[in-house]
Write a protein that holds these residues in place. Structure first.
Motif, PDB file in Angstrom:
ATOM      1  N   GLY A 176      -5.928 -57.256  25.120  1.00  0.00           N
ATOM      2  CA  GLY A 176      -6.217 -56.016  25.817  1.00  0.00           C
ATOM      3  C   GLY A 176      -5.135 -54.974  25.628  1.00  0.00           C
ATOM      4  N   ASP A 177      -4.595 -54.490  26.751  1.00  0.00           N
ATOM      5  CA  ASP A 177      -3.667 -53.364  26.760  1.00  0.00           C
ATOM      6  C   ASP A 177      -2.229 -53.861  26.717  1.00  0.00           C
ATOM      7  OD1 ASP A 177      -2.570 -50.854  27.052  1.00  0.00           O
ATOM      8  OD2 ASP A 177      -2.961 -50.710  29.207  1.00  0.00           O
ATOM      9  N   LEU A 178      -1.412 -53.275  25.832  1.00  0.00           N
ATOM     10  CA  LEU A 178       0.027 -53.480  25.856  1.00  0.00           C
ATOM     11  C   LEU A 178       0.618 -52.380  26.724  1.00  0.00           C
ATOM     12  CD1 LEU A 178       2.663 -54.817  24.932  1.00  0.00           C
ATOM     13  CD2 LEU A 178       2.610 -53.343  22.905  1.00  0.00           C
ATOM     14  N   GLU A 179       1.184 -52.773  27.863  1.00  0.00           N
ATOM     15  CA  GLU A 179       1.706 -51.810  28.831  1.00  0.00           C
ATOM     16  C   GLU A 179       3.237 -51.803  28.757  1.00  0.00           C
ATOM     17  OE1 GLU A 179       0.159 -52.587  32.721  1.00  0.00           O
ATOM     18  OE2 GLU A 179      -1.821 -53.138  31.960  1.00  0.00           O
ATOM     19  N   ILE A 180       3.794 -50.632  28.423  1.00  0.00           N
ATOM     20  CA  ILE A 180       5.244 -50.464  28.398  1.00  0.00           C
ATOM     21  C   ILE A 180       5.625 -49.771  29.694  1.00  0.00           C
ATOM     22  CG2 ILE A 180       7.215 -49.566  27.136  1.00  0.00           C
ATOM     23  CD1 ILE A 180       5.578 -51.630  25.601  1.00  0.00           C
ATOM     24  N   ASN A 181       6.195 -50.532  30.623  1.00  0.00           N
ATOM     25  CA  ASN A 181       6.534 -49.979  31.928  1.00  0.00           C
ATOM     26  C   ASN A 181       7.871 -49.248  31.855  1.00  0.00           C
ATOM     27  OD1 ASN A 181       4.154 -50.949  33.083  1.00  0.00           O
ATOM     28  ND2 ASN A 181       5.079 -52.945  33.518  1.00  0.00           N
ATOM     29  N   SER A 182       8.463 -48.975  32.993  1.00  0.00           N
ATOM     30  CA  SER A 182       9.672 -48.160  33.026  1.00  0.00           C
ATOM     31  C   SER A 182      10.792 -48.794  32.225  1.00  0.00           C
ATOM     32  CB  SER A 182      10.119 -47.981  34.486  1.00  0.00           C
ATOM     33  OG  SER A 182      10.389 -49.236  35.064  1.00  0.00           O
ATOM     34  N   GLY A 183      11.737 -47.957  31.799  1.00  0.00           N
ATOM     35  CA  GLY A 183      12.859 -48.443  31.020  1.00  0.00           C
ATOM     36  C   GLY A 183      12.598 -48.331  29.538  1.00  0.00           C
ATOM     37  N   THR A 184      13.472 -48.936  28.747  1.00  0.00           N
ATOM     38  CA  THR A 184      13.412 -48.842  27.292  1.00  0.00           C
ATOM     39  C   THR A 184      13.102 -50.201  26.698  1.00  0.00           C
ATOM     40  OG1 THR A 184      14.990 -47.011  27.202  1.00  0.00           O
ATOM     41  CG2 THR A 184      14.745 -48.345  25.211  1.00  0.00           C
ATOM     42  N   THR A 185      12.108 -50.233  25.819  1.00  0.00           N
ATOM     43  CA  THR A 185      11.748 -51.439  25.084  1.00  0.00           C
ATOM     44  C   THR A 185      11.966 -51.177  23.604  1.00  0.00           C
ATOM     45  OG1 THR A 185      10.167 -52.296  26.696  1.00  0.00           O
ATOM     46  CG2 THR A 185       9.838 -52.944  24.401  1.00  0.00           C
ATOM     47  N   THR A 186      12.715 -52.065  22.940  1.00  0.00           N
ATOM     48  CA  THR A 186      13.018 -51.938  21.524  1.00  0.00           C
ATOM     49  C   THR A 186      12.424 -53.129  20.786  1.00  0.00           C
ATOM     50  OG1 THR A 186      15.083 -50.774  21.999  1.00  0.00           O
ATOM     51  CG2 THR A 186      14.848 -51.738  19.812  1.00  0.00           C
ATOM     52  N   ILE A 187      11.662 -52.845  19.723  1.00  0.00           N
ATOM     53  CA  ILE A 187      11.008 -53.900  18.944  1.00  0.00           C
ATOM     54  C   ILE A 187      11.465 -53.765  17.500  1.00  0.00           C
ATOM     55  CG2 ILE A 187       8.817 -54.906  18.224  1.00  0.00           C
ATOM     56  CD1 ILE A 187       7.569 -53.810  20.749  1.00  0.00           C
ATOM     57  N   ASP A 188      12.006 -54.858  16.957  1.00  0.00           N
ATOM     58  CA  ASP A 188      12.646 -54.838  15.641  1.00  0.00           C
ATOM     59  C   ASP A 188      12.004 -55.887  14.735  1.00  0.00           C
ATOM     60  OD1 ASP A 188      15.282 -53.829  14.197  1.00  0.00           O
ATOM     61  OD2 ASP A 188      15.115 -55.972  13.818  1.00  0.00           O
ATOM     62  N   ASN A 189      11.563 -55.451  13.535  1.00  0.00           N
ATOM     63  CA  ASN A 189      11.068 -56.369  12.507  1.00  0.00           C
ATOM     64  C   ASN A 189      10.028 -57.344  13.059  1.00  0.00           C
ATOM     65  OD1 ASN A 189      10.960 -57.409   9.872  1.00  0.00           O
ATOM     66  ND2 ASN A 189      12.389 -59.042  10.378  1.00  0.00           N
ATOM     67  N   SER A 190       9.023 -56.809  13.703  1.00  0.00           N
ATOM     68  CA  SER A 190       7.997 -57.634  14.343  1.00  0.00           C
ATOM     69  C   SER A 190       6.611 -57.099  14.002  1.00  0.00           C
ATOM     70  CB  SER A 190       8.197 -57.661  15.863  1.00  0.00           C
ATOM     71  OG  SER A 190       9.439 -58.256  16.197  1.00  0.00           O
ATOM     72  N   ASP A 191       5.588 -57.931  14.269  1.00  0.00           N
ATOM     73  CA  ASP A 191       4.197 -57.552  14.027  1.00  0.00           C
ATOM     74  C   ASP A 191       3.434 -57.615  15.340  1.00  0.00           C
ATOM     75  OD1 ASP A 191       4.490 -57.291  11.194  1.00  0.00           O
ATOM     76  OD2 ASP A 191       4.440 -59.470  11.029  1.00  0.00           O
ATOM     77  N   LEU A 192       2.771 -56.504  15.665  1.00  0.00           N
ATOM     78  CA  LEU A 192       2.021 -56.432  16.916  1.00  0.00           C
ATOM     79  C   LEU A 192       0.580 -56.036  16.627  1.00  0.00           C
ATOM     80  CD1 LEU A 192       5.113 -55.111  17.443  1.00  0.00           C
ATOM     81  CD2 LEU A 192       4.278 -55.210  19.784  1.00  0.00           C
ATOM     82  N   ASN A 193      -0.345 -56.816  17.179  1.00  0.00           N
ATOM     83  CA  ASN A 193      -1.767 -56.526  17.091  1.00  0.00           C
ATOM     84  C   ASN A 193      -2.284 -56.381  18.512  1.00  0.00           C
ATOM     85  OD1 ASN A 193      -2.131 -57.051  14.082  1.00  0.00           O
ATOM     86  ND2 ASN A 193      -1.287 -59.001  14.766  1.00  0.00           N
ATOM     87  N   VAL A 194      -2.806 -55.204  18.820  1.00  0.00           N
ATOM     88  CA  VAL A 194      -3.111 -54.858  20.200  1.00  0.00           C
ATOM     89  C   VAL A 194      -4.580 -54.455  20.312  1.00  0.00           C
ATOM     90  CG1 VAL A 194      -2.474 -53.391  22.139  1.00  0.00           C
ATOM     91  CG2 VAL A 194      -0.737 -54.067  20.477  1.00  0.00           C
ATOM     92  N   GLY A 195      -5.220 -54.850  21.416  1.00  0.00           N
ATOM     93  CA  GLY A 195      -6.624 -54.519  21.637  1.00  0.00           C
ATOM     94  C   GLY A 195      -7.574 -55.391  20.844  1.00  0.00           C
ATOM     95  N   LEU A 196      -7.135 -56.611  20.497  1.00  0.00           N
ATOM     96  CA  LEU A 196      -7.940 -57.471  19.635  1.00  0.00           C
ATOM     97  C   LEU A 196      -9.268 -57.862  20.273  1.00  0.00           C
ATOM     98  CD1 LEU A 196      -5.162 -59.844  18.249  1.00  0.00           C
ATOM     99  CD2 LEU A 196      -6.299 -57.976  17.052  1.00  0.00           C
ATOM    100  N   GLY A 197      -9.316 -57.886  21.606  1.00  0.00           N
ATOM    101  CA  GLY A 197     -10.538 -58.304  22.278  1.00  0.00           C
ATOM    102  C   GLY A 197     -11.532 -57.193  22.523  1.00  0.00           C
ATOM    103  N   TYR A 198     -11.179 -55.955  22.188  1.00  0.00           N
ATOM    104  CA  TYR A 198     -12.070 -54.830  22.446  1.00  0.00           C
ATOM    105  C   TYR A 198     -13.187 -54.789  21.415  1.00  0.00           C
ATOM    106  CZ  TYR A 198      -8.512 -52.990  25.654  1.00  0.00           C
ATOM    107  OH  TYR A 198      -7.623 -52.820  26.687  1.00  0.00           O
ATOM    108  N   ALA A 199     -14.374 -54.421  21.875  1.00  0.00           N
ATOM    109  CA  ALA A 199     -15.520 -54.347  20.979  1.00  0.00           C
ATOM    110  C   ALA A 199     -15.513 -53.065  20.153  1.00  0.00           C
ATOM    111  CB  ALA A 199     -16.822 -54.444  21.771  1.00  0.00           C
TER     112      ALA A 199
END
Length: 524
Positions: A176-199
């Motif tokens: 479903g939804d990837l929610e980035i809440n307050s603060g700072t999120t850092t993502i390095d050298n990674s693979d993200l697949n988001v919303g895979l269940g949505y039609a």
């Protein structure tokens, strides 16, 4: 005469072996079962041991469970007070929920955890290291989160929350939804697949930062987003993002793409109401739909490039180097210095599923020395084989549209990738598209006998009777041969006796009045 009847009763003794209860400290070296289990000290579960609990695991008071190679099943997992509580190794299955709480830290290293229900991480610092974690959804309300060399998955349309997170060398598969809440999120050298269940590709939020979070994507991170984006602050540095839906940057939100990074947006982009968008240092922004820069929107292209496939409205972008008005003339285009270095300014690349085929279509805003496109297909997203080659339009500043139909012989998940090749062999590869092909006419194409034999004819059974051409080529697409054929009752006879190919894997392409069929086959 009285008779005395003596009844002899036999006593049957049944020996029953009862599994031992599970120790709460020390070493567990034999299979055990229990109800609720709360370690009172550090516990080591030897490799190969199975721990079966009909109740819950509660981990408190700075305890460590070391379970490399062991299997543990329970209902719920609850972690509470203590300095730091540890799970090291182990294959855990929880039929209920997974919860960390209280003021403690929690660390998981080398563990595989599958949770049927929801997972909730609260407390101080959370560490997920070298682990695989799957749950219906994942919520976080912690001071900091560190995720390294790990895989996180939410099933169905489950959401995943991140807050003050540092992620590296990891994979996220979010239903479903990837929610980035307050603060700072850092993502390095990674693979993200988001919303895979949505039609659908749009109409549902797949990345949201409306809690005031800031997201930094660095060092070749890739993010494929199936759905819409509600942004707060997104920084893409030498990383690549594909969004199938719309992107909301309205307000004082920030999108910055730099250092060769890119973002491709399949829907509309709203930068109105003082939104801030920047493409710099070779960064590129591609919007298939409309670009709204009205109401005080700020768009800056400084050493980067921006492509708009639809209508650009509002204040013109501030452009340093390159064409200043190429993307804001109303009908779309490319602006910025990166346009001159982009062999092809791709406006869109769409892959859609139909009854018996997959339709691939793409559109360019401009082309520079464009010899041809190669289209690749894969069943696993890793190993790609060439599907076809489409001739480009050389050098042009006009928009051009291309289309290809693929007729897979089996249903399943398919991945498509588009490659552009210059006259000098320089190439550019565009982001992968993924579709679920539920073939209703799996028997539409049948090639036999298989494998093909050099010097012997073969046959094609095809529902469509208006074949235009038949060709066979190797997996590189560079060596192809046109094949003659004769129509016979219920099939086509393909003349193969005149050819002598090297044994190996080839692709046969049948062109009909309705499109193209391709199928991989072996030649002996």
């Amino acid at each position: 005469m009285k008779r005395k009847i003596i009844l002899c009763a036999s006593i049957l003794v049944i020996s029953m072996r009862v599994a031992a209860q599970c120790p709460t400290s020390g070493t567990i070296s034999a299979n055990c079962s229990d109800t609720d289990w709360t370690p009172t000290g550090n516990v080591t579960i030897n490799s190969g041991i199975t721990v079966t609990l009909s109740g819950n695991i509660t981990l408190n008071a700075s305890r460590t469970i070391t379970a490399t190679g062991a299997t543990i099943t329970a209902v719920n997992f609850t972690e509470g007070y203590g300095t730091t509580n540890y799970l090291i190794g182990g294959n855990y299955t929880f039929s209920g929920t997974f919860t960390t709480a209280g003021g403690s830290h929690f660390s998981m290293d080398g563990s595989t955890v599958a949770v049927t229900g929801a997972a909730s991480f609260s407390g101080q610092d959370i560490y997920i290291l070298n682990s695989t974690f799957t749950a219906a959804s994942v919520a976080k309300n912690v001071s900091t989160t560190t995720i390294t060399n790990s895989t996180l998955t939410t099933n169905g349309t489950g959401d995943l929350e991140l807050e003050e997170a540092t992620v590296s060398n990891s994979v996220f598969d979010v239903g479903g939804d990837l929610e980035i809440n307050s603060g700072t999120t850092t993502i390095d050298n990674s693979d993200l697949n988001v919303g895979l269940g949505y039609a659908n590709d749009t109409g549902q939020d797949a990345l949201t930062m409306n809690g005031g979070g800031n997201l930094y994507l660095n060092n070749n991170t890739t993010m494929d987003i199936k759905g819409d984006v509600v942004n707060n602050a997104l920084y893409i540095d030498n990383s690549h993002v594909v969004v199938t839906g719309n992107f909301d940057n309205f307000g004082s939100e920030v999108l910055e793409v730099s250092n060769g990074g890119s973002i491709s947006i399949g829907g509309d982009y709203n930068n109105g109401g003082s939104g801030n968008t920047t493409a710099e240092s070779g960064g590129t922004i591609e919007v298939d739909g409309d670009y709204d820069n009205s109401g005080g929107g700020n768009t800056t292209v400084d050493g980067g490039g921006m492509v708009v496939g639809g209508t650009y409205s509002g204040t013109n972008p501030t452009v340093t180097g390159g064409a200043a008005s190429g993307c804001s003339g109303g009908s779309g285009g490319c602006c910025g210095s990166a346009c001159s270095s982009m062999p092809v300014s791709l406006l869109s690349f769409d892959v859609t599923v139909h009854l018996d085929h997959v339709n691939l279509s793409w559109k360019t805003a401009s082309e520079l020395d464009n010899d041809h496109f190669n289209i690749y297909r894969s069943t696993n997203g890793v190993d790609f084989e060439i599907l076809d080659r489409v001739t480009g339009n050389g050098t042009t500043n006009e928009q051009h549209s291309y289309e290809l139909k693929d007729f897979p012989s089996q249903k399943g998940i398919y991945y498509y990738q588009l490659e552009q090749v210059d006259y000098d062999g320089t190439n550019e590869i565009f982001p992968i598209k993924k579709v679920n092909f539920n073939l209703r006419q799996a028997e539409a194409l049948d090639v036999y006998p298989m494998p093909l034999v050099n010097g012997e004819d073969f046959y094609i059974s095809l529902r469509e009777e208006n074949i235009i051409s038949v060709s066979i080529f190797d997996l590189s697409g560079r060596s192809g041969h046109d094949l003659n054929y004769q129509e016979e009752p219920g099939r086509f006879r393909i003349n193969f006796s005149e050819f002598s190919l090297e044994p190996g894997i080839y692709v046969i392409k049948i062109t009909t009045g309705l499109g193209q069929h391709t199928q991989k086959l072996r030649v002996n």
